[in-house]
Write an enzyme that holds these catalytic residues in place. Structure first.
Site, PDB file in Angstrom:
ATOM      1  N   GLY A   1      35.078   6.054 -78.189  1.00 25.61           N
ATOM      2  CA  GLY A   1      36.137   5.769 -78.914  1.00 25.61           C
ATOM      3  C   GLY A   1      35.861   5.082 -80.209  1.00 25.61           C
ATOM      4  O   GLY A   1      34.595   4.883 -80.686  1.00 25.61           O
TER       5      GLY A   1
ATOM      6  N   GLU B   1      39.128 -11.929 -63.341  1.00 27.16           N
ATOM      7  CA  GLU B   1      39.131 -12.881 -64.308  1.00 27.16           C
ATOM      8  C   GLU B   1      40.327 -13.858 -64.309  1.00 27.16           C
ATOM      9  O   GLU B   1      41.347 -13.486 -63.809  1.00 27.16           O
ATOM     10  CB  GLU B   1      39.554 -12.384 -65.787  1.00 27.16           C
ATOM     11  CG  GLU B   1      38.252 -11.611 -66.211  1.00 27.16           C
ATOM     12  CD  GLU B   1      38.723 -10.729 -67.666  1.00 27.16           C
ATOM     13  OE1 GLU B   1      39.724 -11.003 -68.334  1.00 27.16           O
ATOM     14  OE2 GLU B   1      37.765  -9.913 -67.907  1.00 27.16           O
TER      15      GLU B   1
ATOM     16  N   HIS C   1      35.643 -13.101 -71.888  1.00 29.97           N
ATOM     17  CA  HIS C   1      36.796 -12.103 -72.381  1.00 29.97           C
ATOM     18  C   HIS C   1      37.226 -12.505 -73.686  1.00 29.97           C
ATOM     19  O   HIS C   1      38.470 -12.713 -73.838  1.00 29.97           O
ATOM     20  CB  HIS C   1      38.058 -12.037 -71.272  1.00 29.97           C
ATOM     21  CG  HIS C   1      38.599 -10.543 -71.605  1.00 29.97           C
ATOM     22  ND1 HIS C   1      39.353  -9.855 -70.739  1.00 29.97           N
ATOM     23  CD2 HIS C   1      38.743  -9.807 -72.924  1.00 29.97           C
ATOM     24  CE1 HIS C   1      39.986  -8.715 -71.291  1.00 29.97           C
ATOM     25  NE2 HIS C   1      39.591  -8.844 -72.596  1.00 29.97           N
TER      26      HIS C   1
ATOM     27  N   ALA D   1      35.751 -11.199 -76.636  1.00 31.44           N
ATOM     28  CA  ALA D   1      35.322 -10.290 -77.650  1.00 31.44           C
ATOM     29  C   ALA D   1      36.261  -9.950 -78.943  1.00 31.44           C
ATOM     30  O   ALA D   1      35.734  -9.684 -79.855  1.00 31.44           O
ATOM     31  CB  ALA D   1      34.682  -9.063 -76.936  1.00 31.44           C
TER      32      ALA D   1
ATOM     33  N   GLY E   1      34.376  -3.695 -72.150  1.00 34.38           N
ATOM     34  CA  GLY E   1      35.546  -2.906 -71.681  1.00 34.38           C
ATOM     35  C   GLY E   1      36.718  -3.490 -70.849  1.00 34.38           C
ATOM     36  O   GLY E   1      37.525  -4.241 -71.366  1.00 34.38           O
ATOM     37  N   ARG E   2      36.510  -3.181 -69.557  1.00 36.37           N
ATOM     38  CA  ARG E   2      37.310  -3.959 -68.541  1.00 36.37           C
ATOM     39  C   ARG E   2      36.439  -4.189 -67.406  1.00 36.37           C
ATOM     40  O   ARG E   2      35.415  -3.445 -67.076  1.00 36.37           O
ATOM     41  CB  ARG E   2      38.350  -3.087 -68.168  1.00 36.37           C
ATOM     42  CG  ARG E   2      39.710  -3.331 -69.079  1.00 36.37           C
ATOM     43  CD  ARG E   2      40.346  -4.449 -69.321  1.00 36.37           C
ATOM     44  NE  ARG E   2      41.542  -4.552 -69.872  1.00 36.37           N
ATOM     45  CZ  ARG E   2      41.321  -4.936 -71.276  1.00 36.37           C
ATOM     46  NH1 ARG E   2      40.379  -5.362 -72.027  1.00 36.37           N
ATOM     47  NH2 ARG E   2      42.551  -4.901 -71.977  1.00 36.37           N
TER      48      ARG E   2
ATOM     49  N   SER F   1      31.561  10.326 -72.504  1.00 39.46           N
ATOM     50  CA  SER F   1      32.899  10.099 -73.133  1.00 39.46           C
ATOM     51  C   SER F   1      33.849  11.353 -72.153  1.00 39.46           C
ATOM     52  O   SER F   1      33.066  12.165 -71.799  1.00 39.46           O
ATOM     53  CB  SER F   1      33.012  10.337 -74.632  1.00 39.46           C
ATOM     54  OG  SER F   1      33.873   9.370 -74.965  1.00 39.46           O
TER      55      SER F   1
HETATM   56  O1  LIG Z   1      40.623  -6.979 -74.205  1.00 40.67           O
HETATM   57  C1  LIG Z   1      41.472  -7.261 -74.923  1.00 40.67           C
HETATM   58  C2  LIG Z   1      42.213  -5.999 -75.454  1.00 40.67           C
HETATM   59  O2  LIG Z   1      42.266  -4.794 -74.950  1.00 40.67           O
HETATM   60  O3  LIG Z   1      42.541  -5.781 -76.429  1.00 40.67           O
END
Ligand SMILES: O=CC(=O)O
Length: 332
Positions: free
Chosen positions: A170, A278, A296, A298, A248-249, A191
């Protein structure tokens, strides 16, 4: 001539109400800007539990501002907000919102759009370079006085020439790819669908992608298809020299499998900005020098927060004046 007096704010019209379950970080920076334009119903300031607060104060509220670190926007919450027509989230990730329930109830959702994509892509590359060149680990070595006591630190590995498997091409994944191409890496990807606008080799099978990659970078969203998509099998395919980056997550990777593979030396290392539970981080990772950890963060730069603030306010204003949203989430 007398100076023109400043315009008097017209307060005869009540401000549109917006329910906010917990304070999204953007309010720490730009709370005043929001409060001038909207009446924020700050659920977190009430002694009442969220459900009681919603039932007592939010029956006629049409818009909600939420974030990925707040309560999940699930049917039990939506049921308490009969007039709700818009959920604005400060995040790019949408896994905290029950999108199918929103669609069923005719509630529109707006997200952070691509506000954070560059910052997150920078962080992915930063974690990769840190891991390969051992920046954080060598920093600790120097600070602990070990350079003088024990001699040189083990060499890191070159970034240029590496095969990078991007999972999720993405807007973030694409920016990661562009950045790493500039470093002389070759890009492969997985993807949901093949992307016609790139010529990178496309892999439908994530294990095959991992087997071909020196580094796997997780850039996709979390949903039922991607939860624990990266499991022991994928990590073993990545192999002893391979490294994984996750911006990502957390739950996209099976964290137990990841910890086991790292502790047993079955993969080369990990750079992690996100975790399954988290802010809890598996303690086993703290002792590993081939792991770089980040809380977390970024997405967070003050520069992006300014743009985020403008987009959140733009979405709310558009909604309250019946105009198209700036960053609508397209239901599939
Ligand atoms: O992790 C943060 C977001 O999804 O913007």
């Amino acid at each position: 001539m007398a100076a023109t007096p400043p315009p008097v704010e017209n307060r005869s019209q009540p401000l549109p109400q917006v329910i906010v379950p917990i304070p999204p970080t953007v309010l720490n920076f730009f709370g005043d800007t929001f409060s001038k334009k909207f009446e924020l119903l700050k659920a977190w300031e009430s002694p009442l539990p969220l459900d009681q607060f919603l039932a007592a104060h939010a029956q006629s509220v049409q818009a909600m501002l939420c974030s990925s670190t707040g309560p999940r926007i699930v049917p039990e919450i939506l049921r308490l907000l009969p007039s709700l027509r818009l959920v604005v989230t400060t995040s790019t990730g949408l896994n905290h919102i029950d999108l199918s329930e929103c669609r069923r109830l005719g509630i529109a959702v707006a997200d952070a759009g691509e506000v954070f994509s560059e910052d997150v892509a920078d962080m992915a590359v930063g974690l990769l370079i840190d891991l390969l060149r051992k920046v954080s680990a060598a920093d600790r070595y120097v600070r602990q006085g070990l350079w003088a006591a024990k001699g040189d630190y083990p060499l890191g590995s070159k970034l240029g020439g590496k095969q990078i498997g991007i999972v999720g091409l993405g807007s973030i994944g694409f920016l990661v790819a562009k950045r790493l191409e500039a470093f002389g890496c070759s890009i492969l990807y997985n993807s949901r669908k093949r992307k016609d606008f790139v010529s990178y080799p496309f892999y439908t099978n994530i294990c095959e992608l991992a087997a071909k990659s020196d580094a796997l970078i997780i850039c996709c969203g979390l949903n039922e298809q991607t939860r624990h998509m990266i499991n022991r099998g994928v990590l073993l395919a990545l192999g002893k020299e391979g490294v994984i980056i996750n911006i990502g997550r957390g739950p996209i990777i099976d964290e137990k499998d990841l910890v086991q593979c790292l502790v047993q030396g079955e993969i080369g290392g990990a750079g992690l900005d996100v975790f399954e539970n988290e802010p809890s981080v598996p303690k086993e990772l703290f002792d590993l020098d081939n792991v770089v950890l980040s809380p977390h963060s970024a997405v967070y730069t003050p520069e992006s927060f300014k743009v985020l603030c403008d987009i959140m306010i733009g979405n709310l204003e558009a909604f309250f004046s019946d105009k198209p949203l700036l960053s609508p989430v397209m239901y599939e």
